[in-house]
Motif scaffolding. Structure first.
Motif, PDB file in Angstrom:
ATOM      1  N   GLY A   9       0.960  -1.057   0.026  1.00 35.97           N
ATOM      2  CA  GLY A   9       0.181  -0.043  -0.125  1.00 35.97           C
ATOM      3  C   GLY A   9       0.794   1.262   0.058  1.00 35.97           C
ATOM      4  O   GLY A   9       0.610   2.203  -0.604  1.00 35.97           O
ATOM      5  N   ILE A  10       1.947   1.209   0.790  1.00 38.17           N
ATOM      6  CA  ILE A  10       2.809   2.263   0.704  1.00 38.17           C
ATOM      7  C   ILE A  10       3.609   2.517  -0.431  1.00 38.17           C
ATOM      8  O   ILE A  10       3.462   3.826  -1.054  1.00 38.17           O
ATOM      9  N   LEU A  11       4.072   1.455  -1.090  1.00 36.84           N
ATOM     10  CA  LEU A  11       4.531   1.558  -2.428  1.00 36.84           C
ATOM     11  C   LEU A  11       3.659   2.235  -3.528  1.00 36.84           C
ATOM     12  O   LEU A  11       3.826   2.688  -4.259  1.00 36.84           O
ATOM     13  N   LEU A  16       0.701   6.574  -6.929  1.00 38.19           N
ATOM     14  CA  LEU A  16      -0.388   7.231  -7.244  1.00 38.19           C
ATOM     15  C   LEU A  16      -0.572   8.663  -7.005  1.00 38.19           C
ATOM     16  O   LEU A  16      -1.528   9.430  -7.564  1.00 38.19           O
ATOM     17  N   LYS A  17       0.101   9.369  -6.490  1.00 36.38           N
ATOM     18  CA  LYS A  17       0.193  10.410  -5.813  1.00 36.38           C
ATOM     19  C   LYS A  17       0.204  11.620  -7.044  1.00 36.38           C
ATOM     20  O   LYS A  17      -0.654  12.484  -6.737  1.00 36.38           O
ATOM     21  N   ILE A  40      -3.231   3.400   1.432  1.00 31.26           N
ATOM     22  CA  ILE A  40      -3.407   4.482   0.380  1.00 31.26           C
ATOM     23  C   ILE A  40      -4.249   5.286   0.811  1.00 31.26           C
ATOM     24  O   ILE A  40      -3.591   6.764   0.595  1.00 31.26           O
ATOM     25  N   SER A  41      -5.587   5.322   1.188  1.00 31.82           N
ATOM     26  CA  SER A  41      -6.208   6.290   1.750  1.00 31.82           C
ATOM     27  C   SER A  41      -5.659   7.304   2.847  1.00 31.82           C
ATOM     28  O   SER A  41      -5.739   8.696   2.777  1.00 31.82           O
ATOM     29  N   ILE A 153      -9.179   4.471 -11.563  1.00 38.42           N
ATOM     30  CA  ILE A 153      -7.696   4.115 -11.596  1.00 38.42           C
ATOM     31  C   ILE A 153      -7.735   2.904 -10.714  1.00 38.42           C
ATOM     32  O   ILE A 153      -8.041   2.748  -9.738  1.00 38.42           O
ATOM     33  N   LEU A 154      -7.216   1.858 -11.546  1.00 36.58           N
ATOM     34  CA  LEU A 154      -6.944   0.556 -11.020  1.00 36.58           C
ATOM     35  C   LEU A 154      -5.657   0.440 -10.460  1.00 36.58           C
ATOM     36  O   LEU A 154      -4.558   0.839 -11.162  1.00 36.58           O
ATOM     37  N   ALA A 155      -5.615   0.271  -9.109  1.00 38.41           N
ATOM     38  CA  ALA A 155      -4.249   0.109  -8.320  1.00 38.41           C
ATOM     39  C   ALA A 155      -3.937  -1.079  -7.638  1.00 38.41           C
ATOM     40  O   ALA A 155      -4.748  -1.556  -6.786  1.00 38.41           O
ATOM     41  N   VAL A 156      -3.060  -2.022  -8.058  1.00 41.71           N
ATOM     42  CA  VAL A 156      -2.756  -3.194  -7.608  1.00 41.71           C
ATOM     43  C   VAL A 156      -1.295  -3.497  -7.501  1.00 41.71           C
ATOM     44  O   VAL A 156      -0.493  -2.889  -8.235  1.00 41.71           O
TER      45      VAL A 156
END
Length: 207
Positions: A9-11, A16-17, A40-41, A153-156
């Motif tokens: 999540g941190i990475l 995503l920033k 992330i949130s 935005i898909l984030a995985v």
């Protein structure tokens, strides 16, 4: 290999920033995706909620996803796979009904009386802890489009090359930390990959 879902999540948050704009929110697919999405949130200071999606397994092989069901009876079918496996329409309807009920039950467990985050017209970062077949994230995308989300935005942390090729057309942006040619399970890319329980999801949603 990731240490755990929190590290992933941190990475992801770092990558995503640059995509974050006003009216951006994070929606995570339970249960493992909620741990990643919560991080992330928190890092990006964005609104956070779950989007409950249930995989539909093949009748004789429940681990093989032939589709998925999201909120409001939204359904995605891998039609080619269903045809190859000989899954009849009547069987598909039965499986959809079962999974739709599971979605309602889990939404009630995770949220209780709390209303879902209003995401219409917003940018949604859709998060899971990895994508093996793509069925669940596509079902989530179909629901989000139905309710009028502006951008998805898909984030995985990890996704296979072939699946990425197949599903990227559904999303405005795909952010993945690892794109792997062949893998058998999401868990093999984590040193620590415990099962996430319902209580942990509820706790993370209250933070």
């Amino acid at each position: 290999m990731f240490k755990d879902r929190e590290e992933a999540g941190i990475l992801l948050a770092k990558k995503l920033k640059k995509f974050v704009k006003p009216n951006t929110v994070v929606l995570a697919i339970p249960r493992g995706g909620v741990v990643v999405g919560s991080v992330i949130s928190n890092v990006l200071n964005l609104g956070f909620d779950v989007i409950v999606v249930r995989k539909i397994g093949a009748p004789l092989n429940p681990e093989l996803a032939i589709g998925a069901v999201g909120p409001d009876d939204t359904v995605y079918w891998d039609r080619k796979l269903c045809e190859n496996l000989g899954v009849a329409k009547l069987e598909m309807a039965k499986l959809k009904t079962i999974k739709s009920l599971e979605v309602l039950v889990r939404e009630n467990i995770f949220r209780g009386n709390k209303k879902p985050l209003d995401v219409a017209g917003k940018i949604v970062i859709l998060v899971d802890d990895g994508v093996a077949t793509g069925a669940t994230v596509i079902a989530a995308q179909k629901y989000l489009k139905k309710i009028g989300v502006k951008e998805i935005i898909l984030a995985v942390p990890v996704i296979s090359t072939d699946v990425l090729k197949d599903i990227k057309r559904y999303f405005d942006i795909v952010v993945a930390l690892k794109i792997i040619k062949i893998f058998y399970s999401v868990g093999e890319f984590y040193k620590y990959f415990p099962q996430v329980e319902n209580d942990e999801v509820v706790k993370l949603l209250k933070l």
